[in-house]
Design a protein around this motif. Sequence first.
Motif, PDB file in Angstrom:
ATOM      1  N   LYS A 411      -1.758  -5.964   4.186  1.00 46.78           N
ATOM      2  CA  LYS A 411      -1.732  -4.745   3.355  1.00 46.78           C
ATOM      3  C   LYS A 411      -2.476  -4.967   2.051  1.00 46.78           C
ATOM      4  O   LYS A 411      -3.172  -4.083   1.546  1.00 46.78           O
ATOM      5  CB  LYS A 411      -0.287  -4.328   3.079  1.00 46.78           C
ATOM      6  CG  LYS A 411       0.394  -3.650   4.258  1.00 46.78           C
ATOM      7  CD  LYS A 411       1.792  -3.186   3.880  1.00 46.78           C
ATOM      8  CE  LYS A 411       2.472  -2.537   5.105  1.00 46.78           C
ATOM      9  NZ  LYS A 411       3.863  -2.149   4.814  1.00 46.78           N
ATOM     10  N   ASN A 412      -2.330  -6.153   1.490  1.00 44.14           N
ATOM     11  CA  ASN A 412      -3.064  -6.467   0.261  1.00 44.14           C
ATOM     12  C   ASN A 412      -4.572  -6.442   0.511  1.00 44.14           C
ATOM     13  O   ASN A 412      -5.350  -5.944  -0.309  1.00 44.14           O
ATOM     14  CB  ASN A 412      -2.655  -7.837  -0.262  1.00 44.14           C
ATOM     15  CG  ASN A 412      -1.447  -7.763  -1.176  1.00 44.14           C
ATOM     16  OD1 ASN A 412      -0.935  -6.662  -1.437  1.00 44.14           O
ATOM     17  ND2 ASN A 412      -0.972  -8.896  -1.646  1.00 44.14           N
ATOM     18  N   ILE A 413      -4.982  -7.004   1.647  1.00 42.78           N
ATOM     19  CA  ILE A 413      -6.412  -6.990   1.983  1.00 42.78           C
ATOM     20  C   ILE A 413      -6.898  -5.551   2.087  1.00 42.78           C
ATOM     21  O   ILE A 413      -7.985  -5.198   1.580  1.00 42.78           O
ATOM     22  CB  ILE A 413      -6.663  -7.746   3.308  1.00 42.78           C
ATOM     23  CG1 ILE A 413      -6.418  -9.242   3.101  1.00 42.78           C
ATOM     24  CG2 ILE A 413      -8.086  -7.511   3.812  1.00 42.78           C
ATOM     25  CD1 ILE A 413      -6.490 -10.072   4.379  1.00 42.78           C
ATOM     26  N   ASP A 414      -6.097  -4.702   2.717  1.00 44.40           N
ATOM     27  CA  ASP A 414      -6.474  -3.281   2.827  1.00 44.40           C
ATOM     28  C   ASP A 414      -6.716  -2.673   1.449  1.00 44.40           C
ATOM     29  O   ASP A 414      -7.709  -1.983   1.223  1.00 44.40           O
ATOM     30  CB  ASP A 414      -5.359  -2.501   3.537  1.00 44.40           C
ATOM     31  CG  ASP A 414      -5.258  -2.849   5.018  1.00 44.40           C
ATOM     32  OD1 ASP A 414      -6.238  -3.390   5.552  1.00 44.40           O
ATOM     33  OD2 ASP A 414      -4.185  -2.596   5.601  1.00 44.40           O
ATOM     34  N   SER A 415      -5.805  -2.941   0.534  1.00 43.61           N
ATOM     35  CA  SER A 415      -5.930  -2.334  -0.795  1.00 43.61           C
ATOM     36  C   SER A 415      -7.131  -2.903  -1.548  1.00 43.61           C
ATOM     37  O   SER A 415      -7.825  -2.186  -2.258  1.00 43.61           O
ATOM     38  CB  SER A 415      -4.644  -2.545  -1.598  1.00 43.61           C
ATOM     39  OG  SER A 415      -4.443  -3.920  -1.852  1.00 43.61           O
ATOM     40  N   TRP A 416      -7.403  -4.207  -1.378  1.00 41.61           N
ATOM     41  CA  TRP A 416      -8.557  -4.817  -2.072  1.00 41.61           C
ATOM     42  C   TRP A 416      -9.866  -4.232  -1.531  1.00 41.61           C
ATOM     43  O   TRP A 416     -10.778  -3.949  -2.308  1.00 41.61           O
ATOM     44  CB  TRP A 416      -8.570  -6.335  -1.850  1.00 41.61           C
ATOM     45  CG  TRP A 416      -7.393  -7.063  -2.440  1.00 41.61           C
ATOM     46  CD1 TRP A 416      -6.581  -6.624  -3.449  1.00 41.61           C
ATOM     47  CD2 TRP A 416      -6.888  -8.341  -2.044  1.00 41.61           C
ATOM     48  NE1 TRP A 416      -5.601  -7.545  -3.707  1.00 41.61           N
ATOM     49  CE2 TRP A 416      -5.762  -8.614  -2.873  1.00 41.61           C
ATOM     50  CE3 TRP A 416      -7.256  -9.284  -1.091  1.00 41.61           C
ATOM     51  CZ2 TRP A 416      -5.013  -9.795  -2.754  1.00 41.61           C
ATOM     52  CZ3 TRP A 416      -6.523 -10.466  -0.983  1.00 41.61           C
ATOM     53  CH2 TRP A 416      -5.407 -10.713  -1.803  1.00 41.61           C
ATOM     54  N   VAL A 417      -9.931  -4.049  -0.227  1.00 37.34           N
ATOM     55  CA  VAL A 417     -11.172  -3.535   0.369  1.00 37.34           C
ATOM     56  C   VAL A 417     -11.356  -2.049   0.042  1.00 37.34           C
ATOM     57  O   VAL A 417     -12.481  -1.596  -0.225  1.00 37.34           O
ATOM     58  CB  VAL A 417     -11.168  -3.759   1.899  1.00 37.34           C
ATOM     59  CG1 VAL A 417     -12.391  -3.110   2.552  1.00 37.34           C
ATOM     60  CG2 VAL A 417     -11.129  -5.241   2.223  1.00 37.34           C
ATOM     61  N   ASP A 418     -10.267  -1.305   0.060  1.00 37.10           N
ATOM     62  CA  ASP A 418     -10.376   0.133  -0.220  1.00 37.10           C
ATOM     63  C   ASP A 418     -10.674   0.419  -1.689  1.00 37.10           C
ATOM     64  O   ASP A 418     -11.237   1.460  -2.028  1.00 37.10           O
ATOM     65  CB  ASP A 418      -9.077   0.839   0.192  1.00 37.10           C
ATOM     66  CG  ASP A 418      -8.877   0.825   1.709  1.00 37.10           C
ATOM     67  OD1 ASP A 418      -9.898   0.677   2.418  1.00 37.10           O
ATOM     68  OD2 ASP A 418      -7.736   0.937   2.171  1.00 37.10           O
ATOM     69  N   MET A 419     -10.263  -0.463  -2.562  1.00 33.57           N
ATOM     70  CA  MET A 419     -10.545  -0.321  -4.004  1.00 33.57           C
ATOM     71  C   MET A 419     -11.298  -1.569  -4.468  1.00 33.57           C
ATOM     72  O   MET A 419     -10.760  -2.417  -5.165  1.00 33.57           O
ATOM     73  CB  MET A 419      -9.230  -0.174  -4.785  1.00 33.57           C
ATOM     74  CG  MET A 419      -8.486   1.109  -4.483  1.00 33.57           C
ATOM     75  SD  MET A 419      -9.307   2.570  -5.165  1.00 33.57           S
ATOM     76  CE  MET A 419      -9.001   2.344  -6.905  1.00 33.57           C
ATOM     77  N   PRO A 420     -12.558  -1.702  -4.074  1.00 37.23           N
ATOM     78  CA  PRO A 420     -13.300  -2.946  -4.308  1.00 37.23           C
ATOM     79  C   PRO A 420     -13.784  -3.119  -5.744  1.00 37.23           C
ATOM     80  O   PRO A 420     -14.983  -3.080  -6.028  1.00 37.23           O
ATOM     81  CB  PRO A 420     -14.470  -2.834  -3.328  1.00 37.23           C
ATOM     82  CG  PRO A 420     -14.706  -1.368  -3.226  1.00 37.23           C
ATOM     83  CD  PRO A 420     -13.368  -0.695  -3.372  1.00 37.23           C
ATOM     84  N   GLU A 421     -12.854  -3.336  -6.642  1.00 39.74           N
ATOM     85  CA  GLU A 421     -13.247  -3.595  -8.027  1.00 39.74           C
ATOM     86  C   GLU A 421     -13.125  -5.084  -8.324  1.00 39.74           C
ATOM     87  O   GLU A 421     -12.734  -5.869  -7.453  1.00 39.74           O
ATOM     88  CB  GLU A 421     -12.383  -2.761  -8.986  1.00 39.74           C
ATOM     89  CG  GLU A 421     -10.910  -2.881  -8.706  1.00 39.74           C
ATOM     90  CD  GLU A 421     -10.086  -1.837  -9.457  1.00 39.74           C
ATOM     91  OE1 GLU A 421      -8.916  -2.137  -9.722  1.00 39.74           O
ATOM     92  OE2 GLU A 421     -10.622  -0.768  -9.779  1.00 39.74           O
TER      93      GLU A 421
END
Length: 602
Positions: A411-421
């Motif tokens: 889930k963390n990977i999903d959030s990092w990829v979806d919000m790639p800042e």
Amino acid sequence: MSIVEQKAFLASIHPFDTLTSEELERVLGAMDIAYYPKDSVVCDASKEVDRLYMIIKGSVETSDGEGNIEYFGTLDTLCASELLQKCEARTYRVIEELLCYELPKNLFMELLESNEAFKTFYLEDIATRIQALREQSRQTEFTEFLTARIRDIFIHAPYIVEGSTPIGKAVAGMETAKAAAVLVQHENQTGIVTDTDLRRRVILGSVSLDEPIGKIATYGLVTIERDDFLFNALLMMTRHGIKRLAVTQNGEICGIIEQIDLLSYFSNHSYLLSVQIEKAHSVEELRTVTEGFVNIVRSLHNKGVKSRYIARIVSELNTKVFEKVFELVIPKAWHSHVALMVMGSEGREEQIIRTDQDNGLVIENGFRADGLEEKMAAFSHALKTLGFPQCPGRVMVNNPEWCMPLDAFKKNIDSWVDMPEGEAMMKLAILLDARCVSGDTELVTELRHYLFERMSNHPTALAIFAKAVENFEIPLGWMGTFGKEQIDLKKGGSFILMHGIRALALEQKIEATPTVERIKRLNDIGLIDRKFATELIESFDVILTFILQGKLTRLAQGKAPDNSINLQEFSKLERDMLKDALKVVKELKNFIGYHFRLNMVG
């Protein structure tokens, strides 16, 4: 400066140090000294180049057709590439008044033909040049190796008794003094009694413990002066078939050196430490072992071992330490349900001098780890006790963000990829370098594959990930005589190379984590050619070596190690090596910019 002094000066500068005495004299006979004021032109792009310039004092700048500026300082040579037609003619402008030698083109070309080492310096590709320079440097290190002296190693205090001393009493004293041998003074001569003598003459020879020890001593003691060379000691031991030498100072016995101490100086103890780690039963016992790691690193570095090989040895030792702490702290019932992973430079097997803890724990979905917080706190504390500093960014198992079930990581990977800042990409980069050191390896493998799949569907995130190579400038401009002699070689060198390769590895779904292995895989699949791959590997090693050298120097001075280097402390040879390495980093940075179209990323 006299002719003799000029010849000695030239002979001390690479690549002129490769010339024979006759060749040096030809150079001196044909060479002129010239002066150029500030802002004048040394060589004009519109005119044919007819000489090679070597800077004695001052600095010069030039630029290529793309506007890339290159600076030259003391002991650098100018116009070699133009003379060899390896680049378009450039204009060299003086930015600090210049004093230089001028060597006619025809003699320069003749030297290239007659001297292979001189030719290699100017004609070969960067990787070959770096290897040649490294070999030159290694010769210097080997010379130092040969000149090590007896006083440089540990000298055991002597245990001396009179020859009339009963054997039993002498052996008891030997045990108390923890000595491996007894020196015996008997009738104006000195002998020695070793464990072997006691075994053969007392136990097997049935000599009474009440007999005087002088009766079983071996006389004709072989000695060596404290200021003599270690190599002479090794030769004497080999010649006489003995394992100990008495050390003298001004003719008086001051100690004993043993073969094992001497051989330890010439080799490293990594195997021994590995065994000690396996035998440790507590964190306290481990700490005694890990304190010796820096000495191994220093020893290997001084012997000219490449940094990437030192890193592999240290990584192997660190992995054994992590395994042992895992075994000591984590309940056995957890071992097949969790995975301890190390990340960052430790995950890439590139952390030579410890910087911080970068680790995490992946827990099998559904597994109940009772007392997790307490165990993770104990694990982090144990590593801190062993000299692994805590991570300032808290990338550690005692941080719940890096200690959770597999699905939570996803889930963390999903959030990092979806919000790639920025911060998200940094965390993703840390996780990409993860390597399992204990527990269920499959948990980390599954996590990496999930990361690959998520990023492969998100090209924009991949470009943003790669863009970090633009965060820092390559300090090529500081390689001349500019004031900024202190540079951060991680930011300006190793990070750009490592992260550029990491971005390509992510794109190509390469499993390996070490930078060198990633480069080899990228070459295998044809994304970069063999020549560039070799240049990248050699350059990475050169940069890591200089960073390591700087850290060891600071540690020896009692200072905290960092990634800075001082160019003023560099020899001409070292500056040339670093300059070549940074040129390769610059080429990679340009490649990454083009490959990921970074100019289109905001």
